[in-house]
Scaffold this active site. Structure first.
Site, mmCIF file in Angstrom:
data_model
loop_
_atom_site.group_PDB
_atom_site.id
_atom_site.type_symbol
_atom_site.label_atom_id
_atom_site.label_comp_id
_atom_site.label_asym_id
_atom_site.label_seq_id
_atom_site.Cartn_x
_atom_site.Cartn_y
_atom_site.Cartn_z
ATOM 1 C CG HIS A 108 -1.933 -1.152 1.107
ATOM 2 N ND1 HIS A 108 -2.567 -1.689 2.207
ATOM 3 C CD2 HIS A 108 -2.340 -1.889 0.040
ATOM 4 C CE1 HIS A 108 -3.340 -2.704 1.809
ATOM 5 N NE2 HIS A 108 -3.218 -2.844 0.506
ATOM 6 C CB CYS A 119 4.780 16.313 -13.982
ATOM 7 S SG CYS A 119 5.701 16.639 -12.470
ATOM 8 C CB CYS A 137 4.771 19.462 -8.385
ATOM 9 S SG CYS A 137 5.993 18.832 -9.539
ATOM 10 N N GLY A 177 -0.752 -9.125 12.968
ATOM 11 C CA GLY A 177 -1.320 -7.805 13.283
ATOM 12 C C GLY A 177 -2.176 -7.205 12.197
ATOM 13 C CG ASN A 203 -4.983 -10.074 15.466
ATOM 14 O OD1 ASN A 203 -5.436 -9.405 16.386
ATOM 15 N ND2 ASN A 203 -5.033 -9.677 14.197
HETATM 16 C C1 BV8 Z 1 -8.741 -2.247 -4.780
HETATM 17 C C2 BV8 Z 1 -2.995 2.939 2.742
HETATM 18 C C3 BV8 Z 1 -9.648 -2.306 -6.950
HETATM 19 C C4 BV8 Z 1 -3.782 4.170 3.020
HETATM 20 C C5 BV8 Z 1 -4.692 1.185 2.829
HETATM 21 C C6 BV8 Z 1 -16.222 -4.909 -0.568
HETATM 22 C C7 BV8 Z 1 -15.772 -6.211 -0.367
HETATM 23 C C8 BV8 Z 1 -14.437 -6.566 -0.599
HETATM 24 C C9 BV8 Z 1 -13.519 -5.606 -1.023
HETATM 25 C C10 BV8 Z 1 -13.984 -4.319 -1.215
HETATM 26 C C11 BV8 Z 1 -15.310 -3.955 -0.997
HETATM 27 N N1 BV8 Z 1 -15.448 -2.637 -1.244
HETATM 28 C C12 BV8 Z 1 -14.247 -2.155 -1.620
HETATM 29 C C13 BV8 Z 1 -13.361 -3.170 -1.628
HETATM 30 C C14 BV8 Z 1 -11.962 -3.102 -1.997
HETATM 31 C C15 BV8 Z 1 -11.168 -2.477 -0.866
HETATM 32 C C16 BV8 Z 1 -11.367 -3.260 0.418
HETATM 33 O O1 BV8 Z 1 -10.818 -4.334 0.592
HETATM 34 N N2 BV8 Z 1 -12.160 -2.663 1.319
HETATM 35 C C17 BV8 Z 1 -12.419 -3.310 2.593
HETATM 36 C C18 BV8 Z 1 -12.407 -2.253 3.700
HETATM 37 C C19 BV8 Z 1 -13.748 -4.032 2.512
HETATM 38 N N3 BV8 Z 1 -9.792 -2.592 -1.290
HETATM 39 C C20 BV8 Z 1 -9.284 -1.606 -2.044
HETATM 40 O O2 BV8 Z 1 -9.878 -0.589 -2.320
HETATM 41 C C21 BV8 Z 1 -7.898 -1.870 -2.583
HETATM 42 N N4 BV8 Z 1 -7.917 -1.609 -3.993
HETATM 43 O O3 BV8 Z 1 -9.461 -3.145 -4.432
HETATM 44 O O4 BV8 Z 1 -8.698 -1.752 -6.039
HETATM 45 C C22 BV8 Z 1 -9.208 -1.861 -8.260
HETATM 46 C C23 BV8 Z 1 -8.668 -2.807 -9.133
HETATM 47 C C24 BV8 Z 1 -8.305 -2.379 -10.393
HETATM 48 C C25 BV8 Z 1 -8.447 -1.042 -10.768
HETATM 49 C C26 BV8 Z 1 -8.953 -0.105 -9.867
HETATM 50 C C27 BV8 Z 1 -9.341 -0.509 -8.596
HETATM 51 C C28 BV8 Z 1 -6.884 -0.918 -1.969
HETATM 52 C C29 BV8 Z 1 -6.811 -1.158 -0.484
HETATM 53 C C30 BV8 Z 1 -5.643 -0.354 0.087
HETATM 54 C C31 BV8 Z 1 -6.173 0.788 0.922
HETATM 55 N N5 BV8 Z 1 -5.041 1.443 1.602
HETATM 56 N N6 BV8 Z 1 -3.653 1.793 3.407
HETATM 57 C C32 BV8 Z 1 -3.554 4.632 4.432
HETATM 58 O O5 BV8 Z 1 -2.974 3.909 5.238
HETATM 59 O O6 BV8 Z 1 -3.982 5.760 4.717
HETATM 60 S S1 BV8 Z 1 -5.548 0.020 3.708
HETATM 61 C C33 BV8 Z 1 -5.126 0.060 5.364
HETATM 62 O O7 BV8 Z 1 -6.088 -0.686 6.124
HETATM 63 C C34 BV8 Z 1 -3.856 -0.672 5.667
HETATM 64 O O8 BV8 Z 1 -2.876 -0.483 4.696
HETATM 65 C C35 BV8 Z 1 -4.273 -2.105 5.761
HETATM 66 O O9 BV8 Z 1 -4.143 -2.748 4.517
HETATM 67 C C36 BV8 Z 1 -5.740 -2.032 5.972
HETATM 68 C C37 BV8 Z 1 -6.173 -2.932 7.098
HETATM 69 O O10 BV8 Z 1 -5.629 -2.485 8.249
HETATM 70 P P1 BV8 Z 1 -4.798 -3.478 9.190
HETATM 71 O O11 BV8 Z 1 -3.370 -3.325 8.835
HETATM 72 O O12 BV8 Z 1 -5.350 -4.864 9.194
HETATM 73 O O13 BV8 Z 1 -5.096 -2.787 10.567
HETATM 74 P P2 BV8 Z 1 -6.455 -2.856 11.392
HETATM 75 O O14 BV8 Z 1 -6.508 -1.650 12.272
HETATM 76 O O15 BV8 Z 1 -7.622 -3.158 10.494
HETATM 77 O O16 BV8 Z 1 -6.221 -4.148 12.296
HETATM 78 C C38 BV8 Z 1 -5.167 -4.154 13.221
HETATM 79 C C39 BV8 Z 1 -5.086 -5.568 13.740
HETATM 80 O O17 BV8 Z 1 -3.991 -5.655 14.621
HETATM 81 C C40 BV8 Z 1 -6.322 -5.960 14.514
HETATM 82 O O18 BV8 Z 1 -6.705 -7.265 14.113
HETATM 83 C C41 BV8 Z 1 -5.830 -5.971 15.975
HETATM 84 O O19 BV8 Z 1 -6.475 -6.979 16.723
HETATM 85 C C42 BV8 Z 1 -4.391 -6.323 15.797
HETATM 86 N N7 BV8 Z 1 -3.486 -5.832 16.836
HETATM 87 C C43 BV8 Z 1 -3.543 -4.670 17.550
HETATM 88 N N8 BV8 Z 1 -2.470 -4.606 18.372
HETATM 89 C C44 BV8 Z 1 -1.724 -5.732 18.154
HETATM 90 C C45 BV8 Z 1 -2.368 -6.517 17.187
HETATM 91 N N9 BV8 Z 1 -1.900 -7.703 16.762
HETATM 92 C C46 BV8 Z 1 -0.741 -8.134 17.315
HETATM 93 N N10 BV8 Z 1 -0.061 -7.434 18.257
HETATM 94 C C47 BV8 Z 1 -0.511 -6.238 18.695
HETATM 95 N N11 BV8 Z 1 0.200 -5.570 19.625
HETATM 96 ZN ZN ZN Z 2 4.546 18.120 -11.180
#
Ligand code: BV8
Ligand code: ZN
Length: 239
Positions: A108, A119, A137, A177, A203
């Protein structure tokens, strides 16, 4: 003894102990009452680039204070010790690199990289706070954006292909995580399951992946991952 091929997928939970809020962990995941999911989209950026940049500038300042924790360091050690090891991260905080991991697949993107909306200018910009929001830019004066993948944006096909290959070949996949709800990242461990490999999840609680994992190790990954690696290294007769 030939060591197993290992692929790792990390999420925000691995950086929590470093002081970086996760996305879906209750109140501390919100930012000024906006949920990251609303702000991390090209639509919100088009409507209100200043608000989106304030969100990222705030996260950059937070991430600039963060240091790698034992989970990041363990993954860097594993890469150095194992002949077949691939680290794939969803995180944009750069802490795996700072911990010493060399070959990282950033699914990501990386919050320290910016790119021009007009550009092909790209650069690393680690200034916090940024002098003006949105930053401009230096070549064409158009708005810069974070060089990361927002919701609804496609992942880099080459990076995704390399990540899929790693999980397709892996004997063991470690999923650390992540809430395993964002696709296509969340699909990666299923490639390992399909080839008959083992998936070990680290996790604090069960997730959407848990029912399919061979093993779920509950607890903070900054403790559970170093412990697992110590035992695994001994079993493998590694130094
Ligand atoms: C795409 C950068 C298509 C930005 C991020 C409906 C169904 C299925 C899919 C979709 C849908 N509607 C839309 C979609 C697609 C969508 C998606 O999956 N949505 C989800 C929400 C349903 N995906 C996309 O849009 C992707 N692109 O599909 O494009 C396409 C194809 C061709 C042409 C055009 C388009 C792009 C997804 C990327 C988004 N960008 N990040 C930013 O950060 O600002 S996502 C962001 O959240 C992160 O990068 C990460 O990937 C994501 C999930 O977060 P996690 O890392 O899992 O963190 P979270 O807080 O959720 O969980 C933390 C975990 O840690 C918990 O389980 C907790 O218990 C645990 N934890 C806490 N402390 C600890 C721990 N574990 C261990 N030790 C600890 N101490
Ligand atoms: Zn530029």
């Amino acid at each position: 003894m030939k060591t197993p091929k290992i692929a790792v997928l990390t999420g925000a939970g691995v950086s929590k102990a470093s002081g970086i809020p996760t996305y879906r962990d209750g109140a501390d995941s919100l930012w000024n009452n906006h949920h990251p999911q609303q702000l991390a989209t090209p639509e919100t950026f088009a409507q209100n680039p200043k608000l989106v940049w304030e969100f990222y500038d705030w996260r950059r300042r937070n991430m600039a204070q963060a240091r790698p924790n034992p989970a990041h360091k363990t993954l860097a050690e594993m890469e150095a010790a194992l002949s077949h090891f691939t680290l794939v991260t969803q995180n944009i905080d750069g802490l795996h690199r700072e911990a010493g991991s060399k070959n990282i697949l950033y699914l990501h993107g990386d919050i320290w990289l910016v790119r021009c909306t007009e550009c092909d200018y790209r650069s690393e910009d680690r200034r916090t706070p940024l002098p003006e929001l949105p930053p401009r830019c230096p070549r064409c004066n158009a708005m810069l954006r974070p060089d990361i993948i927002w919701f609804g944006e496609a992942l880099n096909p080459k990076t995704l292909y390399q990540a899929e290959q790693a999980f397709k070949k892996a004997d063991i996949a470690l999923v650390v995580g992540t809430s395993a709800v964002v696709y296509p990242a969340a699909y990666l461990p299923f490639f390992t399951i399909e080839k008959g490999g083992r998936v070990i999840e680290f996790n604090m609680e069960r997730t959407a992946l848990s029912d399919y994992a061979s093993e779920v190790i509950l607890g903070p990954s900054e403790e559970t991952l170093p412990r697992w690696w110590k035992q695994f290294r001994q079993e493998m007769g590694l130094s």
